[in-house]
Design an enzyme around this catalytic site. Structure first.
Site, PDB file in Angstrom:
ATOM      1  N   HIS A  72     -35.223  36.513  44.933  1.00 44.58           N
ATOM      2  CA  HIS A  72     -34.615  37.686  45.583  1.00 44.58           C
ATOM      3  C   HIS A  72     -35.669  38.712  45.974  1.00 44.58           C
ATOM      4  CE1 HIS A  72     -32.391  41.603  45.514  1.00 44.58           C
ATOM      5  NE2 HIS A  72     -31.582  40.900  46.283  1.00 44.58           N
TER       6      HIS A  72
ATOM      7  N   SER B 237     -26.279  38.155  47.475  1.00 45.87           N
ATOM      8  CA  SER B 237     -27.675  37.719  47.494  1.00 45.87           C
ATOM      9  C   SER B 237     -27.951  36.701  46.400  1.00 45.87           C
ATOM     10  CB  SER B 237     -28.604  38.932  47.319  1.00 45.87           C
ATOM     11  OG  SER B 237     -28.501  39.813  48.407  1.00 45.87           O
TER      12      SER B 237
ATOM     13  N   ARG C 178     -34.237  36.311  40.347  1.00 49.00           N
ATOM     14  CA  ARG C 178     -34.773  37.612  40.767  1.00 49.00           C
ATOM     15  C   ARG C 178     -36.123  37.478  41.461  1.00 49.00           C
ATOM     16  NH1 ARG C 178     -32.486  42.598  39.107  1.00 49.00           N
ATOM     17  NH2 ARG C 178     -30.552  42.254  37.972  1.00 49.00           N
TER      18      ARG C 178
END
Length: 211
Positions: A44, A18, A41
């Site tokens: 994500h 990812s 992040r």
């Protein structure tokens, strides 16, 4: 007949792939090295690579947040979803996570100040000096926090202000970015935001310290 689906089952490999995809598609090299893990992040957490175009932060914000966590700063959260999204085991100093939205004093205080429960909950944050603030839901909470700072209630080490919505979200983030006075902040301009994104920033700061 039951169908067996073929997919990656190992959590570490899912994370690895990812983050690799995010780094490949997002063009993070334009960001300072200290901000790149935060951007990774954030993307994500929401699945939207273009969110990087709305990312805004003060100079030294990431460093200030990491230093605050390392010295044991409290993390104040506007809603329980933000608090639940923070991986407490990865915080470097057993940092306290506080949310006062469901404090029994909050509803009456909201009536007294003629504002939302989210704003009233912020008024119950006693020690914001040097704290890390994570707001992912309520624009009124972010406005109330900025008003309290102006009143001399204390200067947080970092304000992560990413409230989501159609009423007040855009304006509260602009107010945060334009606040000045040496306030360190991280935000995502526009209507997008949310608890997952706010907690993702805290997790990014903590993950860097863990490494």
């Amino acid at each position: 007949m039951a169908v067996t689906y073929h997919y990656i089952r190992q959590p570490a490999e899912i994370y690895r792939r990812s983050f690799a995809i995010v780094r490949e598609e997002a063009g993070l090299s334009a960001l300072p090295a200290s901000v790149q893990p935060i951007a990774t992040r954030l993307i994500h957490s929401c699945g939207m690579v273009d969110v990087i175009g709305d990312l805004s932060y003060s100079a030294g914000a990431a460093e200030a947040g990491r230093e605050a966590l390392q010295r044991g700063a409290t993390v104040y959260c506007d809603v329980e979803m933000v608090r639940s999204g923070i991986i407490k085991s990865r915080l470097p100093a057993d940092n306290q996570l506080l949310c006062t939205l469901n404090d029994p004093r909050t509803p009456e205080l909201a009536r007294q100040i003629d504002n939302t429960r989210s704003a009233a909950a912020v008024d119950l944050w006693d020690e914001i000096e040097g704290a890390v603030i994570a707001i992912g839901n309520a624009p009124t909470a972010l406005f109330a926090l900025l008003e309290n700072i102006q009143r001399g209630r204390g200067m947080p080490a970092l304000v992560i202000g990413i409230p989501v919505g159609f009423v007040g979200a855009v304006e509260s983030k602009l107010a945060l970015a334009e606040f000045g006075q040496g306030l360190n902040y991280i935000t995502v301009h526009g209507r997008r935001g949310g608890s997952a994104m706010a907690s993702a920033v805290v997790n990014a700061l903590a993950a860097e310290l863990e490494q």
